[in-house]
Scaffold this motif. Sequence first.
Motif, PDB file in Angstrom:
ATOM      1  N   ARG A 182      -6.124  -6.588   0.252  1.00  0.00           N
ATOM      2  CA  ARG A 182      -6.594  -5.721  -0.175  1.00  0.00           C
ATOM      3  C   ARG A 182      -6.410  -5.158  -1.421  1.00  0.00           C
ATOM      4  NH1 ARG A 182      -4.924  -3.092   3.927  1.00  0.00           N
ATOM      5  NH2 ARG A 182      -3.097  -1.696   3.381  1.00  0.00           N
ATOM      6  N   GLU A 209     -11.326   0.275  -1.405  1.00  0.00           N
ATOM      7  CA  GLU A 209     -10.449  -0.422  -0.957  1.00  0.00           C
ATOM      8  C   GLU A 209     -11.026  -1.483  -0.199  1.00  0.00           C
ATOM      9  OE1 GLU A 209      -7.615   1.086   1.959  1.00  0.00           O
ATOM     10  OE2 GLU A 209      -8.339   3.171   1.418  1.00  0.00           O
ATOM     11  N   ASP A 269       0.911  -1.163   0.166  1.00  0.00           N
ATOM     12  CA  ASP A 269      -0.098   0.202  -0.056  1.00  0.00           C
ATOM     13  C   ASP A 269       1.006   1.322  -0.111  1.00  0.00           C
ATOM     14  OD1 ASP A 269      -1.781   2.077   0.513  1.00  0.00           O
ATOM     15  OD2 ASP A 269      -2.870   1.282   2.256  1.00  0.00           O
ATOM     16  N   ASP A 276      -2.829   7.073  -3.743  1.00  0.00           N
ATOM     17  CA  ASP A 276      -3.136   6.194  -2.783  1.00  0.00           C
ATOM     18  C   ASP A 276      -3.650   4.790  -3.776  1.00  0.00           C
ATOM     19  OD1 ASP A 276      -3.281   4.707  -0.591  1.00  0.00           O
ATOM     20  OD2 ASP A 276      -5.031   5.837   0.192  1.00  0.00           O
ATOM     21  N   ARG A 277      -2.757   3.848  -3.289  1.00  0.00           N
ATOM     22  CA  ARG A 277      -3.016   2.442  -4.227  1.00  0.00           C
ATOM     23  C   ARG A 277      -2.667   1.425  -3.359  1.00  0.00           C
ATOM     24  NH1 ARG A 277      -0.470   0.045  -9.268  1.00  0.00           N
ATOM     25  NH2 ARG A 277      -2.026  -0.967 -10.419  1.00  0.00           N
ATOM     26  N   THR A 278      -3.387   0.409  -3.548  1.00  0.00           N
ATOM     27  CA  THR A 278      -2.797  -1.056  -2.815  1.00  0.00           C
ATOM     28  C   THR A 278      -3.214  -2.224  -3.638  1.00  0.00           C
ATOM     29  OG1 THR A 278      -3.540  -0.188  -0.717  1.00  0.00           O
ATOM     30  CG2 THR A 278      -3.169  -2.494  -0.509  1.00  0.00           C
ATOM     31  N   GLU A 311      -7.152  -1.699  -3.663  1.00  0.00           N
ATOM     32  CA  GLU A 311      -7.397  -0.304  -3.480  1.00  0.00           C
ATOM     33  C   GLU A 311      -6.997   0.594  -4.823  1.00  0.00           C
ATOM     34  OE1 GLU A 311      -6.351   3.564  -0.672  1.00  0.00           O
ATOM     35  OE2 GLU A 311      -4.955   1.787  -0.868  1.00  0.00           O
TER      36      GLU A 311
END
Length: 341
Positions: free
Chosen positions: A326, A314, A199, A210-212, A328
């Motif tokens: 997760r 997410e 993440d 923001d990225r997972t 996201e």
Amino acid sequence: MENYILRDENAIYYECGFSCDNVIFITLGSESFFLTDARYVLEAKEYARNCSIIESSDLIKTTKELLKDSKIKKLTFDPNDFTYHIYKTLVEDLDIEFIEELNFSKQKRIIKSDDEIAILSKAAKLGKEGFKYLAKYIRKNGFNKKEQLLYFKAIEKMSQTGKFDLSFEPIVAINENAAKPHALPTKKKLKLNDLLLVDAGIKYKRYCSDRTCTSHVDFETFSFKREQNFKNKKHQKIYDLVYKAQLNAINNARSGMKASQIDALTRDVITKAGYGKYFVHSTGHGVGLDIHEFPFINSKSDVIIEDNMVFTIEPGIYLPNEFGVRIEDTIAMIDGKAVIL
């Protein structure tokens, strides 16, 4: 809101295009004032827009003098901006009613301008490039490396070796450590066929990405792409379920829905599959100058989703002592629908 005072850096940046770590910003009707010390005055004069720059070695004292001279009767403030001591010192001997309005700057920023969405889209693109650089490192050098080193490499690769600030400290977690949504890096080493959760995000012109990604570890073909082929059947089952939940929300989210309805689009898929109790956080949060902004996409929020809101979707499933998944993405509501940035 005619008269207000700010201390939060991102709130002040939103107002005038510049901020620093020692500033008070005051708007009194049609006039705004940027109070800072000698270290920042030259940059403030160069970059801050539509405000008067006031140099001071004692910001609270100068603020009080300014407010006394203004003859105003009411001043709005966000209690998050002030310690008790600073607030107490500020209001002392002032014949002004201080009106508490929690998060009023974040509320002001909940609908993004087209320009802000363009910046957030660029931030997301640069963030994805960072993930590609990290994936390349893992393919070449990741075998048997500790989470602690991979965490360091995530900082290096996401920032493009210091070119960009990070939105937050990255999360890098292998197998059972990924069952902790905000896992801290350990000495656990990366092996073939492990599950790896990362993440991370970067800042572009102060706006966050923001990225997972959750991935199967194969040192020949390793990537952070959404299509993953896990050797472990349970890994694959949970991954496919989380991805199904995420896509259900992205494909069916509409402007005019309540935030709680979008949360239900992910949560119901996971709950119906029997894993509801393992989805332990909300579906998402707003993203902008702060990594966590409005709107919050959770089961209790009655906020109506509107065009030009930007937030994450997410969902996750976290099986204690086994693994967590997760997935996201940050989306923008454009023409009534969710568009992945």
